[in-house]
Design a protein around this motif. Sequence first.
Motif, PDB file in Angstrom:
ATOM      1  N   TYR A   1      -9.276  11.308  -3.170  1.00 37.66           N
ATOM      2  CA  TYR A   1      -8.879  10.655  -2.521  1.00 37.66           C
ATOM      3  C   TYR A   1     -10.553   9.963  -1.782  1.00 37.66           C
ATOM      4  O   TYR A   1     -10.575   8.903  -1.343  1.00 37.66           O
TER       5      TYR A   1
ATOM      6  N   ARG B   1      -1.001  11.691  -2.756  1.00 35.66           N
ATOM      7  CA  ARG B   1      -1.644  10.396  -3.137  1.00 35.66           C
ATOM      8  C   ARG B   1      -2.374  10.353  -4.126  1.00 35.66           C
ATOM      9  O   ARG B   1      -2.842   9.382  -5.248  1.00 35.66           O
ATOM     10  N   HIS B   2      -3.624  11.053  -4.425  1.00 39.16           N
ATOM     11  CA  HIS B   2      -4.748  10.699  -4.609  1.00 39.16           C
ATOM     12  C   HIS B   2      -5.165  12.417  -5.989  1.00 39.16           C
ATOM     13  O   HIS B   2      -6.266  12.395  -6.421  1.00 39.16           O
TER      14      HIS B   2
ATOM     15  N   SER C   1      -7.753   1.681   4.566  1.00 40.11           N
ATOM     16  CA  SER C   1      -7.428   3.134   4.566  1.00 40.11           C
ATOM     17  C   SER C   1      -7.200   3.240   2.827  1.00 40.11           C
ATOM     18  O   SER C   1      -7.359   2.253   1.706  1.00 40.11           O
ATOM     19  N   SER C   2      -7.285   4.707   2.655  1.00 44.66           N
ATOM     20  CA  SER C   2      -7.445   5.307   0.780  1.00 44.66           C
ATOM     21  C   SER C   2      -6.434   3.855  -0.125  1.00 44.66           C
ATOM     22  O   SER C   2      -7.094   4.297  -1.095  1.00 44.66           O
ATOM     23  N   TYR C   3      -5.543   4.073   0.576  1.00 41.09           N
ATOM     24  CA  TYR C   3      -4.137   3.416  -0.158  1.00 41.09           C
ATOM     25  C   TYR C   3      -4.745   1.699  -0.685  1.00 41.09           C
ATOM     26  O   TYR C   3      -4.339   1.601  -1.669  1.00 41.09           O
ATOM     27  N   GLN C   4      -5.051   1.596  -0.115  1.00 42.33           N
ATOM     28  CA  GLN C   4      -6.008  -0.357   0.477  1.00 42.33           C
ATOM     29  C   GLN C   4      -6.544  -0.303  -0.504  1.00 42.33           C
ATOM     30  O   GLN C   4      -7.146  -1.287  -1.782  1.00 42.33           O
TER      31      GLN C   4
ATOM     32  N   HIS D   1      -4.272  13.335   2.613  1.00 40.62           N
ATOM     33  CA  HIS D   1      -3.488  11.920   1.135  1.00 40.62           C
ATOM     34  C   HIS D   1      -3.681  12.724   0.042  1.00 40.62           C
ATOM     35  O   HIS D   1      -3.604  11.589  -1.097  1.00 40.62           O
TER      36      HIS D   1
ATOM     37  N   PRO E   1       0.766  -1.339   0.316  1.00 39.28           N
ATOM     38  CA  PRO E   1      -0.200  -0.167  -0.156  1.00 39.28           C
ATOM     39  C   PRO E   1       0.972   1.065   0.550  1.00 39.28           C
ATOM     40  O   PRO E   1       0.588   2.179  -0.168  1.00 39.28           O
TER      41      PRO E   1
ATOM     42  N   ASP F   1      -8.238   1.641  -2.877  1.00 36.54           N
ATOM     43  CA  ASP F   1      -8.494   2.363  -4.186  1.00 36.54           C
ATOM     44  C   ASP F   1      -7.482   1.885  -5.346  1.00 36.54           C
ATOM     45  O   ASP F   1      -7.617   1.622  -6.373  1.00 36.54           O
TER      46      ASP F   1
ATOM     47  N   PRO G   1       3.052   4.446  -4.467  1.00 32.47           N
ATOM     48  CA  PRO G   1       1.934   4.809  -5.507  1.00 32.47           C
ATOM     49  C   PRO G   1       2.331   3.709  -6.975  1.00 32.47           C
ATOM     50  O   PRO G   1       2.726   3.479  -7.541  1.00 32.47           O
TER      51      PRO G   1
END
Length: 465
Positions: free
Chosen positions: A210, A203-204, A176-179, A200, A74, A181, A77
């Motif tokens: 996000y 990242r988004h 998380s949003s990383y996961q 974040h 995660p 997404d 990027p």
Amino acid sequence: MIPVQGYAGQTVAVLGLGRTGRAAAAALAAGGAQPVVWDDSVPARNTAEAEGLILRDLTKTQSYEDVAALIVSPGIPHLYPAPHPAIAAAWDAGVPVDNDIGLFFQSFATTEWANFDTAPRVIAVTGSNGKSTTAALIHHILTENGRPAQLAGNIGRGVLDIDPAPDGGVVVLELSSYQTDLARALTPDVAVFTNFSPDHLDRHAGLGGYFAAKRRLFAEGGPDRAIVGVDEAEGRYLANQLSEGPEDDRVIRISSGQKLTQGWTVFARKSFLSEYRKGRQVGTIDLRKIKGLPGGHNHQNACAAYAACRTLGLGPKGIAAAMESYPGLPHRSQIVAEKDGVLYVNDSKATNVDSAAKALQAFKKIRWICGGLQKEGGLEALLPHLDHVVKAYVIGREAEGFALQLTGAEAEICTTMEAAVMRAVAEAQAGEVVLLAPAAASFDQYDNFEKRGDDFMARVQAALG
């Protein structure tokens, strides 16, 4: 361990060799796949090779000739601010990119479930703030009520490192949003959206990206129940998108501060949690008794956890009893000491402005330790909540610039945690709270927010003798 299904006899690449990547490689191997791995860190690669994993430079397109999928950790990027070279190479080779969350959802159910009396369930919790507390509270309530439960994702164990589901078991995931997404499969039985605030953004590529990452948890798999915090416009939008009308009880709206009576709702007002169904109150809890959940932000977490447990058939009394024994999480409104009428609270997890603002609202007279690596957007959103602050003690390499933004509050530039705690302890009066709620990341002085919180606690204990 959850053996990964669907890749037996195939080569699967894993990018990133931290906790997530190593667990993914082991779970792939357990499912009959051949993992090949890569990490930008030479020491991480050396450790993996010493453990028998096969290294392959995944930044080269030719490395994907026999690869069925690329599994990405995660923290790496995949689109913004720029895709990692290995991910770009996988795209060029036409190889699907996924993460451990996607592998989990495609692999968790097994043929053994046909013999269970009660099918296992998955509750997934996302949102900007309160995810960890909400997930841990759900897990605590289930366990206290005799339901077999496991806690995983961003908290507890890695999702592929948990045990196979028992009859009637529940897995509670913090995501998380990383996961959310990147996962190609997102199919929880119950999905929770706590709240929404900027975080974040690099990242988004901004606030819209996000929110889109969070929304995928609800849009991709269609959970049986969606629990949505509606204290922000994004939550109201999401609840409206998912609902077929005001009486659609597949969507449970939650709030801290608003009275909600249409459909199935759970809200907290004046420290009392209320559950309404079809316009009638069917449950209530006095949150003042629950020391592990202080403040309106934790009352919102309590509403989300209560609603999730109600979807699994638990009764209000059983939920209330379990909440009273909830100890709270380290670094999240954690009471670490009390002496001479002064309370000392570690909320090092308050790494953004919104979470810090909620921490400031939880107490009346605050000696506030704040500062660190400031995130985008400045501190303007904190200014309406500084009326509870007796004095701020600012730490971090950017302490002077941070302090200048705290207009309307007395601020002392301390730079170090040691100096901030010493000054706050020396000046605190009975009835006040010494609160660490940094409103900033920790990386200018600490490896993570846990190290920062540990330092605060150690300095408090030393100062109090």
